[in-house]
Scaffold this motif. Structure first.
Motif, PDB file in Angstrom:
ATOM      1  N   TYR A 177      19.166  16.425  32.807  1.00 54.33           N
ATOM      2  CA  TYR A 177      19.029  15.877  31.459  1.00 54.33           C
ATOM      3  C   TYR A 177      19.255  14.377  31.473  1.00 54.33           C
ATOM      4  O   TYR A 177      20.074  13.854  32.219  1.00 54.33           O
ATOM      5  CB  TYR A 177      20.018  16.541  30.501  1.00 54.33           C
ATOM      6  CG  TYR A 177      19.659  17.959  30.154  1.00 54.33           C
ATOM      7  CD1 TYR A 177      18.763  18.235  29.122  1.00 54.33           C
ATOM      8  CD2 TYR A 177      20.199  19.034  30.860  1.00 54.33           C
ATOM      9  CE1 TYR A 177      18.414  19.550  28.802  1.00 54.33           C
ATOM     10  CE2 TYR A 177      19.868  20.350  30.547  1.00 54.33           C
ATOM     11  CZ  TYR A 177      18.974  20.592  29.521  1.00 54.33           C
ATOM     12  OH  TYR A 177      18.628  21.893  29.204  1.00 54.33           O
ATOM     13  N   GLY A 178      18.534  13.672  30.601  1.00 55.33           N
ATOM     14  CA  GLY A 178      18.670  12.238  30.404  1.00 55.33           C
ATOM     15  C   GLY A 178      18.551  11.937  28.924  1.00 55.33           C
ATOM     16  O   GLY A 178      19.241  12.578  28.131  1.00 55.33           O
ATOM     17  N   PRO A 179      17.654  11.002  28.560  1.00 50.75           N
ATOM     18  CA  PRO A 179      16.723  10.265  29.429  1.00 50.75           C
ATOM     19  C   PRO A 179      17.288   8.912  29.833  1.00 50.75           C
ATOM     20  O   PRO A 179      17.977   8.248  29.054  1.00 50.75           O
ATOM     21  CB  PRO A 179      15.514  10.072  28.505  1.00 50.75           C
ATOM     22  CG  PRO A 179      16.148   9.902  27.132  1.00 50.75           C
ATOM     23  CD  PRO A 179      17.381  10.762  27.132  1.00 50.75           C
ATOM     24  N   VAL A 180      16.979   8.503  31.056  1.00 53.69           N
ATOM     25  CA  VAL A 180      17.292   7.146  31.507  1.00 53.69           C
ATOM     26  C   VAL A 180      16.092   6.616  32.292  1.00 53.69           C
ATOM     27  O   VAL A 180      15.327   7.384  32.868  1.00 53.69           O
ATOM     28  CB  VAL A 180      18.558   7.093  32.393  1.00 53.69           C
ATOM     29  CG1 VAL A 180      19.776   7.607  31.648  1.00 53.69           C
ATOM     30  CG2 VAL A 180      18.371   7.862  33.690  1.00 53.69           C
ATOM     31  N   TRP A 181      15.933   5.288  32.262  1.00 51.95           N
ATOM     32  CA  TRP A 181      14.920   4.657  33.100  1.00 51.95           C
ATOM     33  C   TRP A 181      15.519   4.387  34.471  1.00 51.95           C
ATOM     34  O   TRP A 181      16.623   3.867  34.593  1.00 51.95           O
ATOM     35  CB  TRP A 181      14.441   3.339  32.504  1.00 51.95           C
ATOM     36  CG  TRP A 181      13.665   2.517  33.492  1.00 51.95           C
ATOM     37  CD1 TRP A 181      14.154   1.549  34.322  1.00 51.95           C
ATOM     38  CD2 TRP A 181      12.277   2.641  33.809  1.00 51.95           C
ATOM     39  NE1 TRP A 181      13.155   1.046  35.122  1.00 51.95           N
ATOM     40  CE2 TRP A 181      11.984   1.709  34.824  1.00 51.95           C
ATOM     41  CE3 TRP A 181      11.251   3.445  33.310  1.00 51.95           C
ATOM     42  CZ2 TRP A 181      10.713   1.563  35.354  1.00 51.95           C
ATOM     43  CZ3 TRP A 181       9.979   3.303  33.845  1.00 51.95           C
ATOM     44  CH2 TRP A 181       9.720   2.363  34.851  1.00 51.95           C
ATOM     45  N   SER A 182      14.782   4.730  35.527  1.00 47.51           N
ATOM     46  CA  SER A 182      15.186   4.435  36.896  1.00 47.51           C
ATOM     47  C   SER A 182      14.135   3.568  37.561  1.00 47.51           C
ATOM     48  O   SER A 182      12.993   3.999  37.743  1.00 47.51           O
ATOM     49  CB  SER A 182      15.370   5.729  37.695  1.00 47.51           C
ATOM     50  OG  SER A 182      15.536   5.449  39.073  1.00 47.51           O
ATOM     51  N   SER A 183      14.518   2.339  37.925  1.00 51.55           N
ATOM     52  CA  SER A 183      13.566   1.455  38.614  1.00 51.55           C
ATOM     53  C   SER A 183      13.237   1.972  40.002  1.00 51.55           C
ATOM     54  O   SER A 183      12.129   1.770  40.501  1.00 51.55           O
ATOM     55  CB  SER A 183      14.135   0.033  38.696  1.00 51.55           C
ATOM     56  OG  SER A 183      14.206  -0.552  37.413  1.00 51.55           O
ATOM     57  N   SER A 184      14.191   2.640  40.655  1.00 57.45           N
ATOM     58  CA  SER A 184      13.933   3.146  42.003  1.00 57.45           C
ATOM     59  C   SER A 184      12.907   4.277  42.002  1.00 57.45           C
ATOM     60  O   SER A 184      12.278   4.547  43.023  1.00 57.45           O
ATOM     61  CB  SER A 184      15.230   3.627  42.656  1.00 57.45           C
ATOM     62  OG  SER A 184      15.719   4.794  42.025  1.00 57.45           O
ATOM     63  N   LEU A 185      12.737   4.934  40.854  1.00 61.98           N
ATOM     64  CA  LEU A 185      11.734   5.985  40.724  1.00 61.98           C
ATOM     65  C   LEU A 185      10.528   5.540  39.912  1.00 61.98           C
ATOM     66  O   LEU A 185       9.506   6.225  39.878  1.00 61.98           O
ATOM     67  CB  LEU A 185      12.352   7.228  40.077  1.00 61.98           C
ATOM     68  CG  LEU A 185      13.414   7.946  40.909  1.00 61.98           C
ATOM     69  CD1 LEU A 185      14.087   9.032  40.080  1.00 61.98           C
ATOM     70  CD2 LEU A 185      12.814   8.536  42.177  1.00 61.98           C
ATOM     71  N   MET A 205      10.186   5.389  36.621  1.00 63.48           N
ATOM     72  CA  MET A 205       9.897   6.278  35.502  1.00 63.48           C
ATOM     73  C   MET A 205      11.174   6.583  34.721  1.00 63.48           C
ATOM     74  O   MET A 205      12.285   6.321  35.176  1.00 63.48           O
ATOM     75  CB  MET A 205       9.290   7.590  36.001  1.00 63.48           C
ATOM     76  CG  MET A 205      10.251   8.448  36.810  1.00 63.48           C
ATOM     77  SD  MET A 205       9.548  10.042  37.323  1.00 63.48           S
ATOM     78  CE  MET A 205       8.426   9.511  38.609  1.00 63.48           C
ATOM     79  N   ILE A 206      10.954   7.160  33.510  1.00 61.20           N
ATOM     80  CA  ILE A 206      12.042   7.754  32.754  1.00 61.20           C
ATOM     81  C   ILE A 206      12.309   9.135  33.325  1.00 61.20           C
ATOM     82  O   ILE A 206      11.378   9.919  33.537  1.00 61.20           O
ATOM     83  CB  ILE A 206      11.685   7.853  31.263  1.00 61.20           C
ATOM     84  CG1 ILE A 206      11.485   6.459  30.658  1.00 61.20           C
ATOM     85  CG2 ILE A 206      12.771   8.607  30.493  1.00 61.20           C
ATOM     86  CD1 ILE A 206      10.930   6.478  29.245  1.00 61.20           C
ATOM     87  N   VAL A 207      13.574   9.447  33.579  1.00 61.54           N
ATOM     88  CA  VAL A 207      13.922  10.723  34.198  1.00 61.54           C
ATOM     89  C   VAL A 207      14.872  11.502  33.290  1.00 61.54           C
ATOM     90  O   VAL A 207      15.653  10.929  32.531  1.00 61.54           O
ATOM     91  CB  VAL A 207      14.565  10.528  35.583  1.00 61.54           C
ATOM     92  CG1 VAL A 207      13.573   9.943  36.558  1.00 61.54           C
ATOM     93  CG2 VAL A 207      15.811   9.644  35.507  1.00 61.54           C
ATOM     94  N   CYS A 251      10.022   1.221  27.412  1.00 57.34           N
ATOM     95  CA  CYS A 251      10.493   2.581  27.195  1.00 57.34           C
ATOM     96  C   CYS A 251      10.598   2.935  25.724  1.00 57.34           C
ATOM     97  O   CYS A 251      10.861   4.095  25.368  1.00 57.34           O
ATOM     98  CB  CYS A 251      11.863   2.785  27.849  1.00 57.34           C
ATOM     99  SG  CYS A 251      11.871   2.730  29.649  1.00 57.34           S
ATOM    100  N   GLY A 252      10.439   1.926  24.847  1.00 56.43           N
ATOM    101  CA  GLY A 252      10.621   2.165  23.422  1.00 56.43           C
ATOM    102  C   GLY A 252      12.071   2.102  22.997  1.00 56.43           C
ATOM    103  O   GLY A 252      12.435   2.651  21.940  1.00 56.43           O
ATOM    104  N   TRP A 253      12.920   1.439  23.797  1.00 57.22           N
ATOM    105  CA  TRP A 253      14.350   1.422  23.557  1.00 57.22           C
ATOM    106  C   TRP A 253      14.887   0.011  23.250  1.00 57.22           C
ATOM    107  O   TRP A 253      16.047  -0.277  23.499  1.00 57.22           O
ATOM    108  CB  TRP A 253      15.099   1.958  24.786  1.00 57.22           C
ATOM    109  CG  TRP A 253      14.757   3.359  25.153  1.00 57.22           C
ATOM    110  CD1 TRP A 253      14.222   4.321  24.350  1.00 57.22           C
ATOM    111  CD2 TRP A 253      14.921   3.979  26.448  1.00 57.22           C
ATOM    112  NE1 TRP A 253      14.045   5.495  25.044  1.00 57.22           N
ATOM    113  CE2 TRP A 253      14.465   5.316  26.326  1.00 57.22           C
ATOM    114  CE3 TRP A 253      15.422   3.535  27.667  1.00 57.22           C
ATOM    115  CZ2 TRP A 253      14.493   6.210  27.399  1.00 57.22           C
ATOM    116  CZ3 TRP A 253      15.451   4.406  28.733  1.00 57.22           C
ATOM    117  CH2 TRP A 253      14.993   5.739  28.598  1.00 57.22           C
TER     118      TRP A 253
END
Length: 257
Positions: A99-107, A109-111, A248-250
């Motif tokens: 569960y998130g959501p968080v943005w990950s630069s290493s991936l 995407m939002i995860v 991300c809309g945040w």
């Protein structure tokens, strides 16, 4: 409320966490030169007195309005569990999913699934952990290094009958690509195997901690095999965090429900 961070780079801190708008009115406690995350975070606990302590990585950015959203999420958790101890922004729910959501630069995407209500946690990613001081929880300084302490503290809370929850707290984790799990991760994994031998298996957001340890070697091999694909997914950490939040809309979480 206080934000606490274990830091080793003025540059990373200045480009990420220090740019969070809430720091205009919420104190930031930084800890430098600690030998482990547990030592850094317990030092932060000892240096502060606020009941709500947000432990965030130095490469995390908290968008505008994040603290108001946290207040609403705390109220939602408290309505279910008045004596709650922990809230995480990303982790493994007791029902299995991440569960998130968080943005990950290493991936790139939002995860994480978006929880529609607070979800009991099995473990947290260490990028952001909210601790309620009155719970009495502290980080275990017998554990080495900088990994798996999010799984450890949730497991400890559950052992004590304290509530650990995941709620929707969008944030930016402007983390670099990590590559294959190194020896420092192996050392943390082995420490968790020893400490929680009677509760295994445990699920961290990255890996299952099992008695045999086969998951460790399997996941290290898989990470090595997928290096090219993972590098292709990651984005550079030089993108301004405000721009990432906007994409991300945040940009402003004040109105988030």
């Amino acid at each position: 409320m206080v934000i606490a961070a274990a830091c080793n780079s003025e540059t990373i801190l200045a480009a990420n966490l220090s740019r969070s708008p809430l720091l205009d009115h919420v104190p930031l406690q930084t800890e430098w030169g600690a030998g482990s995350a547990a030592h850094a975070y317990n030092r932060a606990l000892d240096a502060t007195s606020q009941d709500i302590v947000v432990f965030a990585h130095q490469d995390v950015f908290l968008p505008r309005g994040w603290e108001k959203l946290l207040a609403r999420r705390i109220a939602e958790v408290a309505a279910i569990d008045p004596d709650w101890a922990l809230i995480g922004a990303f982790g493994v729910g007791a029902d299995g999913p991440h569960y998130g959501p968080v943005w990950s630069s290493s991936l790139g995407m939002i995860v994480g699934r978006v929880p529609l209500s607070p979800i009991p946690a099995l473990s947290y990613d260490e990028l952001l952990i909210v601790l309620r001081r009155r719970s009495g929880l502290r980080f275990d300084t017998s554990l080495p290094g900088w990994h798996l302490y999010g799984t450890d503290i949730v497991t400890e809370a559950r052992r004590q009958g304290l509530g650990a929850w995941i709620t929707a707290l969008p944030c930016i984790h402007n983390d670099r690509y990590h590559g294959v799990l190194g020896q420092d991760y192996v050392d943390c994994y082995r420490a968790m195997q020893r400490k929680w031998a009677g509760q295994l298996p445990l699920r961290s957001p990255i890996i299952k901690i099992s008695r045999s340890g086969l998951h460790l070697w399997r996941d290290r091999w898989q990470a090595w095999r997928d290096t090219k694909d993972r590098l292709g997914m990651a984005i550079g950490t030089d993108t301004p965090v405000e721009q990432l939040a906007a994409l991300c809309g945040w940009s402003d979480l004040t109105a988030c429900s």
